[in-house]
Design a protein around this motif. Structure first.
Motif, PDB file in Angstrom:
ATOM      1  N   UNK A  24      33.820  32.891  45.090  1.00 59.38           N
ATOM      2  CA  UNK A  24      33.410  31.547  44.645  1.00 59.38           C
ATOM      3  C   UNK A  24      34.569  30.854  43.945  1.00 59.38           C
ATOM      4  N   UNK A  25      35.300  31.592  43.114  1.00 58.17           N
ATOM      5  CA  UNK A  25      36.466  31.024  42.439  1.00 58.17           C
ATOM      6  C   UNK A  25      37.530  30.604  43.448  1.00 58.17           C
ATOM      7  N   UNK A  26      37.774  31.451  44.460  1.00 55.92           N
ATOM      8  CA  UNK A  26      38.769  31.115  45.479  1.00 55.92           C
ATOM      9  C   UNK A  26      38.337  29.905  46.294  1.00 55.92           C
ATOM     10  N   UNK A  27      37.060  29.788  46.589  1.00 53.45           N
ATOM     11  CA  UNK A  27      36.587  28.636  47.348  1.00 53.45           C
ATOM     12  C   UNK A  27      36.695  27.353  46.529  1.00 53.45           C
ATOM     13  N   UNK A  38      45.191  37.374  48.905  1.00 53.12           N
ATOM     14  CA  UNK A  38      44.426  38.581  49.211  1.00 53.12           C
ATOM     15  C   UNK A  38      44.361  39.528  48.016  1.00 53.12           C
ATOM     16  N   UNK A  39      45.413  39.597  47.239  1.00 52.65           N
ATOM     17  CA  UNK A  39      45.411  40.488  46.086  1.00 52.65           C
ATOM     18  C   UNK A  39      44.391  40.040  45.054  1.00 52.65           C
ATOM     19  N   UNK A  40      44.137  38.747  44.975  1.00 52.03           N
ATOM     20  CA  UNK A  40      43.163  38.224  44.030  1.00 52.03           C
ATOM     21  C   UNK A  40      41.753  38.692  44.379  1.00 52.03           C
ATOM     22  N   UNK A  41      41.475  38.927  45.647  1.00 50.92           N
ATOM     23  CA  UNK A  41      40.145  39.397  46.010  1.00 50.92           C
ATOM     24  C   UNK A  41      40.044  40.916  45.965  1.00 50.92           C
ATOM     25  N   UNK A  42      41.149  41.640  46.148  1.00 47.65           N
ATOM     26  CA  UNK A  42      41.111  43.093  46.195  1.00 47.65           C
ATOM     27  C   UNK A  42      41.172  43.727  44.811  1.00 47.65           C
ATOM     28  N   UNK A  43      42.060  43.261  43.964  1.00 49.51           N
ATOM     29  CA  UNK A  43      42.310  43.896  42.674  1.00 49.51           C
ATOM     30  C   UNK A  43      41.089  43.902  41.754  1.00 49.51           C
ATOM     31  N   UNK A  44      40.352  42.796  41.592  1.00 54.21           N
ATOM     32  CA  UNK A  44      39.171  42.866  40.710  1.00 54.21           C
ATOM     33  C   UNK A  44      38.112  43.853  41.208  1.00 54.21           C
TER      34      UNK A  44
END
Length: 90
Positions: free
Chosen positions: A38-41, A48-54
């Motif tokens: 939701x934050x990325x949208x 991609x790292x922003x979605x994988x790391x958390x």
């Protein structure tokens, strides 16, 4: 004696416990991934790292937080199964 009802009961207990452990580890990661998506949208950041790391950190955190309970519950299942094994064979 190992009857089909006893075998189904043992397998049902194991499957229930595995499903419970997986839910404890995966559901918080899914919620974290949804929030990051939701934050990325909203910001149109497609890293991609922003979605994988958390998700990785949430899963590791849940392992640290619930790891003792998971190990204790799995060991109780195995102890109960091995205690029943002697009775079921003869």
């Amino acid at each position: 004696m190992l009857t089909p009802d006893t075998a189904v009961s043992i397998i049902a207990d194991a499957v229930y416990l595995i499903a419970l452990v997986v839910c404890i580890l995966v559901i918080p990661s899914l919620i974290g991934g949804l929030l990051v998506s939701i934050f990325q949208a909203a910001t149109q950041i497609n890293e991609q790292m922003l979605s994988f790391l958390p998700r990785l950190l949430i899963t590791l955190g849940m392992l640290v937080f619930a790891g003792h309970w998971i190990l204790r519950t799995l060991s109780e299942l195995f102890i109960r199964t091995f205690q029943q094994a002697g009775q079921l064979v003869g």
